[in-house]
Scaffold this motif. Structure first.
Motif, short mmCIF file in Angstrom:
data_model
loop_
_atom_site.label_atom_id
_atom_site.label_comp_id
_atom_site.label_asym_id
_atom_site.label_seq_id
_atom_site.Cartn_x
_atom_site.Cartn_y
_atom_site.Cartn_z
N TYR A 275 37.89 32.74 42.84
CA TYR A 275 39.00 33.70 42.83
C TYR A 275 39.61 33.84 44.22
O TYR A 275 40.83 33.88 44.37
CB TYR A 275 38.49 35.05 42.34
N ILE A 276 38.76 33.90 45.24
CA ILE A 276 39.26 34.02 46.62
C ILE A 276 40.08 32.79 46.99
O ILE A 276 41.15 32.89 47.60
CB ILE A 276 38.07 34.22 47.59
N THR A 277 39.60 31.60 46.61
CA THR A 277 40.33 30.37 46.91
C THR A 277 41.68 30.34 46.19
O THR A 277 42.70 29.94 46.75
CB THR A 277 39.50 29.14 46.52
N GLU A 278 41.68 30.76 44.92
CA GLU A 278 42.92 30.77 44.15
C GLU A 278 43.96 31.70 44.77
O GLU A 278 45.14 31.33 44.91
CB GLU A 278 42.64 31.19 42.71
N GLN A 279 43.55 32.91 45.15
CA GLN A 279 44.49 33.86 45.75
C GLN A 279 44.96 33.40 47.13
O GLN A 279 46.13 33.59 47.49
CB GLN A 279 43.84 35.24 45.83
N THR A 280 44.07 32.78 47.89
CA THR A 280 44.46 32.26 49.20
C THR A 280 45.48 31.14 49.05
O THR A 280 46.48 31.07 49.78
CB THR A 280 43.23 31.75 49.97
N ALA A 281 45.23 30.24 48.09
CA ALA A 281 46.18 29.15 47.84
C ALA A 281 47.53 29.71 47.40
O ALA A 281 48.59 29.20 47.81
CB ALA A 281 45.62 28.21 46.79
N LYS A 282 47.52 30.77 46.57
CA LYS A 282 48.78 31.36 46.11
C LYS A 282 49.54 32.01 47.27
O LYS A 282 50.77 31.89 47.36
CB LYS A 282 48.47 32.41 45.04
N MET A 283 48.83 32.67 48.18
CA MET A 283 49.50 33.29 49.32
C MET A 283 50.12 32.25 50.25
O MET A 283 51.22 32.43 50.76
CB MET A 283 48.52 34.19 50.08
N LEU A 284 49.42 31.14 50.47
CA LEU A 284 49.97 30.07 51.30
C LEU A 284 51.19 29.44 50.63
O LEU A 284 52.18 29.11 51.29
CB LEU A 284 48.90 29.02 51.57
N GLN A 285 51.11 29.26 49.31
CA GLN A 285 52.24 28.68 48.58
C GLN A 285 53.48 29.57 48.71
O GLN A 285 54.58 29.08 48.98
CB GLN A 285 51.89 28.52 47.11
N LEU A 286 53.32 30.89 48.54
CA LEU A 286 54.46 31.80 48.63
C LEU A 286 54.99 31.91 50.06
O LEU A 286 56.17 32.21 50.26
CB LEU A 286 54.07 33.18 48.10
N LEU A 287 54.12 31.67 51.04
CA LEU A 287 54.58 31.69 52.42
C LEU A 287 55.62 30.59 52.68
O LEU A 287 56.50 30.75 53.53
CB LEU A 287 53.39 31.52 53.37
N SER A 288 55.54 29.49 51.92
CA SER A 288 56.50 28.40 52.11
C SER A 288 57.92 28.82 51.76
O SER A 288 58.88 28.15 52.18
CB SER A 288 56.10 27.20 51.26
N SER A 289 58.10 29.91 51.02
CA SER A 289 59.44 30.36 50.68
C SER A 289 60.10 31.15 51.81
O SER A 289 61.25 31.54 51.68
CB SER A 289 59.39 31.24 49.42
N CYS A 290 59.39 31.36 52.91
CA CYS A 290 59.94 32.11 54.04
C CYS A 290 60.01 31.30 55.33
O CYS A 290 60.49 31.81 56.35
CB CYS A 290 59.11 33.37 54.30
N THR A 291 59.53 30.06 55.30
CA THR A 291 59.40 29.30 56.55
C THR A 291 60.64 28.49 56.90
O THR A 291 60.83 28.14 58.06
CB THR A 291 58.20 28.34 56.45
N ASN A 292 61.49 28.17 55.91
CA ASN A 292 62.62 27.28 56.20
C ASN A 292 63.58 27.88 57.22
O ASN A 292 64.11 27.17 58.08
CB ASN A 292 63.37 26.95 54.91
N THR A 293 63.85 29.18 57.11
CA THR A 293 64.76 29.82 58.08
C THR A 293 64.19 29.74 59.49
O THR A 293 64.93 29.51 60.46
CB THR A 293 65.01 31.28 57.69
N CYS A 294 62.89 29.93 59.62
CA CYS A 294 62.27 29.78 60.94
C CYS A 294 62.42 28.35 61.46
O CYS A 294 62.62 28.14 62.67
CB CYS A 294 60.79 30.16 60.86
N ILE A 295 62.34 27.38 60.56
CA ILE A 295 62.52 25.99 60.96
C ILE A 295 63.95 25.77 61.45
O ILE A 295 64.19 25.09 62.46
CB ILE A 295 62.20 25.05 59.78
#
Length: 463
Positions: A275-295
């Motif tokens: 469960y911890i791995t699944e939630q961590t993977a989900k948080m990292l995946q959603l973080l990708s929706s905010c990184t393009n502007t920083c790029i």
């Protein structure tokens, strides 16, 4: 019993992600849609589409799916039809966002590795068609997710909550659909982005080696290559976006494959490693929706300038309004003491208290352009004219970049040309040279053939 560590992290992480992701993607959409970042129209369309897709992911997943469950349990969003719609739209937004990144990566691959296909494929219209097609297909592929849920409770004939139907866990058709969904998102996009980037890097290394050899033989010394400099900026942008996607989605892809192999359906507690791995993977995946502007901020100089202008814009409005009010109020509306003094000295002559026409034009120009009035008064008329001309935008020319279009317009208006030559150059750039085919297309001439007896009519210059 208190919350587990991963639950406490989620309580903080998702609101912060939503608070950052929504304004960041909105700013990226506004700035990129203005077309002043020095990027081609094709790239701008893809980047605007990717920002819009990321914005939908932030709205549907962290806000409606996560924050709603964590902070607003059993709200109206938990009514079964609305809950099912939100969950299906979450899947659709994720699919569309991922495949937008694949489409952008493929477009850059074509632009760098396929010279013949580049002129036809890497256009603004093709980009819009590709994004529209991906959106329709992504939503269609995610539509079945709406039908896998059933209500948990029915209170006063109102269905509440979303619970997976038992048939979804036992039906071969649903199992095939789930496997197809996993393959299409994210396994295939992940492999495609890796493959396209490898092929792009290979082509870049080969072409760079050849260009360096040719330029070294022709020039005999190392000089800057404008073509390679422009290509370098595009490559940095491509690899930054693709690299962040691969890194942030890697955990999710690996864990999704592991779950299907081991056939994990549920967890015993919130402290379960799975469960911890699944939630961590989900948080990292959603973080990708905010990184393009920083790029964009880190890699694009003009994007940074536009972002600074956007931040300064409200303050510039206040300064302009204040300066204009105090600079022109005395000229437009003199004080009572000044009026009385001037009236005593001008009793025998007609007088007017309105601004002359030429001064009103200067006032309008100064109101539109944020100049420092003190510095402006110290400049000569020629410098003021140059500053005003610098504020004007460059008219686009076909598929040329803004820098190239600026150079073309400067050459068209070169002082070394006569007025007649400038007119001809302007018509050539605007594709309005009055050749026979141009006149025939506008019903000015009865034939498109050359009057000198050419056997083949020349194509219209407006095509």
């Amino acid at each position: 019993m208190g919350y587990s560590v991963i639950s406490q992290i989620m309580l903080i992480y998702y609101p912060v992600l939503a608070a950052i992701g929504v304004p960041v993607n909105l700013v990226a959409i506004v700035i990129l849609s203005r077309g002043k970042c020095g990027l081609s129209k094709c790239i701008s369309v893809y980047l605007v589409g990717m920002a819009a897709g990321d914005l939908l992911v932030v709205i549907t997943d962290p806000i409606f799916s996560k924050i709603n469950v964590l902070y607003l349990p059993w709200s109206f969003l938990d009514i079964t039809p609305l809950c099912s719609f939100i969950l299906s739209m979450t899947e659709a937004a994720t699919v569309v966002s991922v495949w937008f990144t694949v489409a952008f990566t493929f477009d850059r691959f074509v632009a760098i590795c396929c010279e013949k296909l580049k002129t036809k494929y890497c256009t603004e219209r093709t980009a819009a068609v590709v994004l529209g097609t991906v959106s329709v297909l992504g939503c269609s592929e995610s539509l079945p997710w709406y039908f896998i849920y059933e209500p948990r409770f029915i209170i006063d004939n109102v269905p509440w909550g979303c619970e997976i139907k038992p048939s979804f866990l036992t039906s071969p058709a649903w199992a095939a659909f789930e496997m197809l969904h996993l393959i299409l998102t994210p396994c295939v996009p992940f492999c495609l982005i890796l493959l396209l980037n490898v092929l792009t890097v290979r082509r870049i290394l080969v072409s760079s080696r050849v260009r360096r050899g040719l330029r070294g033989r022709s020039n005999g010394e190392n000089q800057s290559d404008p073509e390679m400099e422009n290509r370098k900026k595009s490559i940095i942008l491509l690899f930054s976006i693709s690299g962040s996607f691969i890194l942030l989605w890697l955990t999710q892809v690996v864990f999704s494959i592991y779950v299907r192999i081991v056939d994990i359906r549920s967890y015993y507690s919130f402290t379960d490693p799975g469960y911890i791995t699944e939630q961590t993977a989900k948080m990292l995946q959603l973080l990708s929706s905010c990184t393009n502007t920083c790029i964009y901020v880190l890699t694009q100089t003009k994007f940074r300038e536009e972002l600074k202008n956007a931040v300064k814009y409200p303050f510039n409005l206040i300064v302009k309004f204040t300066d204009a009010k105090y600079s022109f109020s005395a000229l437009a509306m003199p004080s009572a003491a000044m009026r009385s003094t001037l009236a005593e000295q001008m009793q025998d002559a007609p007088s007017s208290w309105t601004i002359p026409h030429h001064l009103s034009q200067v006032e309008k120009s100064l109101r539109r352009n944020p100049f420092d009035h003190k510095a402006l008064r110290q400049c000569s008329a020629r410098n003021v004219l140059g500053d005003l001309q610098g504020k004007e935008g460059v008219a686009p020319i076909g598929q040329f970049l803004d820098q190239t279009a600026d150079a073309i317009w400067q050459n068209v208006s070169s002082p070394e040309l006569t007025n007649r030559h400038r007119d001809v150059a302007w018509m050539v750039v605007r594709k309005a040279l009055p050749v026979q085919s141009f006149q025939h297309a506008r019903n000015i001439s009865t034939t498109a053939r050359c009057p000198r007896g050419c056997s083949i009519a020349r194509p219209s210059s407006t095509s």
